[in-house]
Motif scaffolding. Structure first.
Motif, mmCIF file in Angstrom:
data_model
loop_
_atom_site.group_PDB
_atom_site.id
_atom_site.type_symbol
_atom_site.label_atom_id
_atom_site.label_comp_id
_atom_site.label_asym_id
_atom_site.label_seq_id
_atom_site.Cartn_x
_atom_site.Cartn_y
_atom_site.Cartn_z
ATOM 1 N N ARG A 1 0.823 -1.212 0.000
ATOM 2 C CA ARG A 1 0.000 0.000 0.000
ATOM 3 C C ARG A 1 0.855 1.261 0.000
ATOM 4 N N ASP A 2 1.941 1.232 0.740
ATOM 5 C CA ASP A 2 2.776 2.408 0.909
ATOM 6 C C ASP A 2 3.782 2.592 -0.219
ATOM 7 N N ALA A 3 3.737 1.712 -1.212
ATOM 8 C CA ALA A 3 4.613 1.870 -2.365
ATOM 9 C C ALA A 3 4.276 3.178 -3.055
ATOM 10 N N SER A 4 5.259 3.760 -3.680
ATOM 11 C CA SER A 4 5.060 5.037 -4.324
ATOM 12 C C SER A 4 5.896 5.081 -5.595
ATOM 13 N N GLY A 5 5.630 6.047 -6.415
ATOM 14 C CA GLY A 5 6.407 6.201 -7.641
ATOM 15 C C GLY A 5 6.329 4.963 -8.516
ATOM 16 N N HIS A 6 7.449 4.595 -9.097
ATOM 17 C CA HIS A 6 7.488 3.445 -9.994
ATOM 18 C C HIS A 6 7.282 2.119 -9.265
ATOM 19 N N ASP A 7 7.467 2.096 -7.957
ATOM 20 C CA ASP A 7 7.262 0.856 -7.206
ATOM 21 C C ASP A 7 5.820 0.368 -7.293
ATOM 22 N N LEU A 8 4.902 1.241 -7.691
ATOM 23 C CA LEU A 8 3.507 0.835 -7.850
ATOM 24 C C LEU A 8 3.328 -0.144 -9.010
ATOM 25 N N PHE B 1 0.488 -3.401 -23.447
ATOM 26 C CA PHE B 1 1.005 -3.208 -22.096
ATOM 27 C C PHE B 1 1.090 -1.723 -21.758
ATOM 28 N N MET B 2 1.630 -0.944 -22.664
ATOM 29 C CA MET B 2 1.782 0.487 -22.421
ATOM 30 C C MET B 2 0.421 1.182 -22.330
ATOM 31 N N ARG B 3 -0.560 0.746 -23.118
ATOM 32 C CA ARG B 3 -1.904 1.317 -22.992
ATOM 33 C C ARG B 3 -2.463 1.028 -21.597
ATOM 34 N N GLY B 4 -2.180 -0.178 -21.077
ATOM 35 C CA GLY B 4 -2.616 -0.514 -19.720
ATOM 36 C C GLY B 4 -1.950 0.368 -18.683
ATOM 37 N N CYS B 5 -0.669 0.671 -18.877
ATOM 38 C CA CYS B 5 0.045 1.560 -17.948
ATOM 39 C C CYS B 5 -0.574 2.950 -17.959
ATOM 40 N N VAL B 6 -0.925 3.429 -19.147
ATOM 41 C CA VAL B 6 -1.550 4.750 -19.266
ATOM 42 C C VAL B 6 -2.906 4.746 -18.558
ATOM 43 N N LEU C 1 -5.241 6.692 -11.405
ATOM 44 C CA LEU C 1 -4.692 7.357 -10.219
ATOM 45 C C LEU C 1 -5.090 8.829 -10.202
ATOM 46 N N ASP C 2 -5.081 9.474 -11.374
ATOM 47 C CA ASP C 2 -5.524 10.874 -11.438
ATOM 48 C C ASP C 2 -6.973 11.008 -10.985
ATOM 49 N N GLU C 3 -7.797 10.047 -11.345
ATOM 50 C CA GLU C 3 -9.216 10.090 -10.977
ATOM 51 C C GLU C 3 -9.430 9.749 -9.506
ATOM 52 N N GLN C 4 -8.721 8.724 -9.012
ATOM 53 C CA GLN C 4 -8.943 8.248 -7.655
ATOM 54 C C GLN C 4 -8.149 9.015 -6.609
ATOM 55 N N LEU C 5 -7.013 9.579 -7.010
ATOM 56 C CA LEU C 5 -6.155 10.344 -6.088
ATOM 57 C C LEU C 5 -5.756 11.663 -6.738
ATOM 58 N N GLY D 1 -5.242 14.567 -5.770
ATOM 59 C CA GLY D 1 -4.308 15.433 -5.049
ATOM 60 C C GLY D 1 -2.962 14.792 -4.762
ATOM 61 N N ALA D 2 -2.691 13.637 -5.371
ATOM 62 C CA ALA D 2 -1.429 12.942 -5.088
ATOM 63 C C ALA D 2 -0.242 13.798 -5.508
ATOM 64 N N LYS D 3 0.795 13.788 -4.690
ATOM 65 C CA LYS D 3 1.990 14.545 -5.071
ATOM 66 C C LYS D 3 2.657 13.853 -6.261
ATOM 67 N N ILE D 4 3.398 14.614 -7.021
ATOM 68 C CA ILE D 4 4.068 14.114 -8.211
ATOM 69 C C ILE D 4 5.526 13.847 -7.862
ATOM 70 N N GLU D 5 5.994 12.657 -8.149
ATOM 71 C CA GLU D 5 7.387 12.286 -7.926
ATOM 72 C C GLU D 5 8.060 12.218 -9.293
ATOM 73 N N ASN D 6 8.988 13.089 -9.537
ATOM 74 C CA ASN D 6 9.590 13.208 -10.861
ATOM 75 C C ASN D 6 11.003 12.627 -10.883
ATOM 76 N N LYS D 7 11.086 11.297 -10.778
ATOM 77 C CA LYS D 7 12.398 10.656 -10.891
ATOM 78 C C LYS D 7 12.249 9.340 -11.639
ATOM 79 N N GLU D 8 13.303 8.946 -12.298
ATOM 80 C CA GLU D 8 13.300 7.728 -13.094
ATOM 81 C C GLU D 8 13.395 6.495 -12.195
#
Length: 90
Positions: free
Chosen positions: A31-38, A65-70, A76-80, A82-89
């Protein structure tokens, strides 16, 4: 015929409590995963189940696969919203 989780009927209250704590910890870690760990594959979580089955994962071709990622990211935009944006690779 034995049903899944029949083994729990024979476990002590102490064993059950310890198992619940272990499972809650794993769920919280996920649950607490964030960024790419999701997005990653999570066999560590699946290994907590008593029935060990061979991992037989099927993956779609890259375009699907990429369409599924999108779609996942859009959800996430719809459900969260106000989520903060993490901008790292990854």
């Amino acid at each position: 015929m034995q049903q899944l989780d029949d083994d729990l009927k024979e476990k002590s209250a102490e064993w059950l409590a310890a198992e619940v704590q272990k499972l809650r910890g794993a769920i919280r870690e996920h649950r607490d995963a964030s960024g790419h760990d999701l997005c990653w594959h999570h066999p560590k979580l699946w290994e907590l189940l008593p029935e060990q089955v061979p991992i037989d994962v099927a993956v779609p071709p890259w375009p699907q696969f990429m369409r599924g990622c999108v779609k996942y990211r859009q959800s996430l935009d719809e459900q969260l919203p106000g989520a903060k944006i993490e901008n790292k690779e990854a």
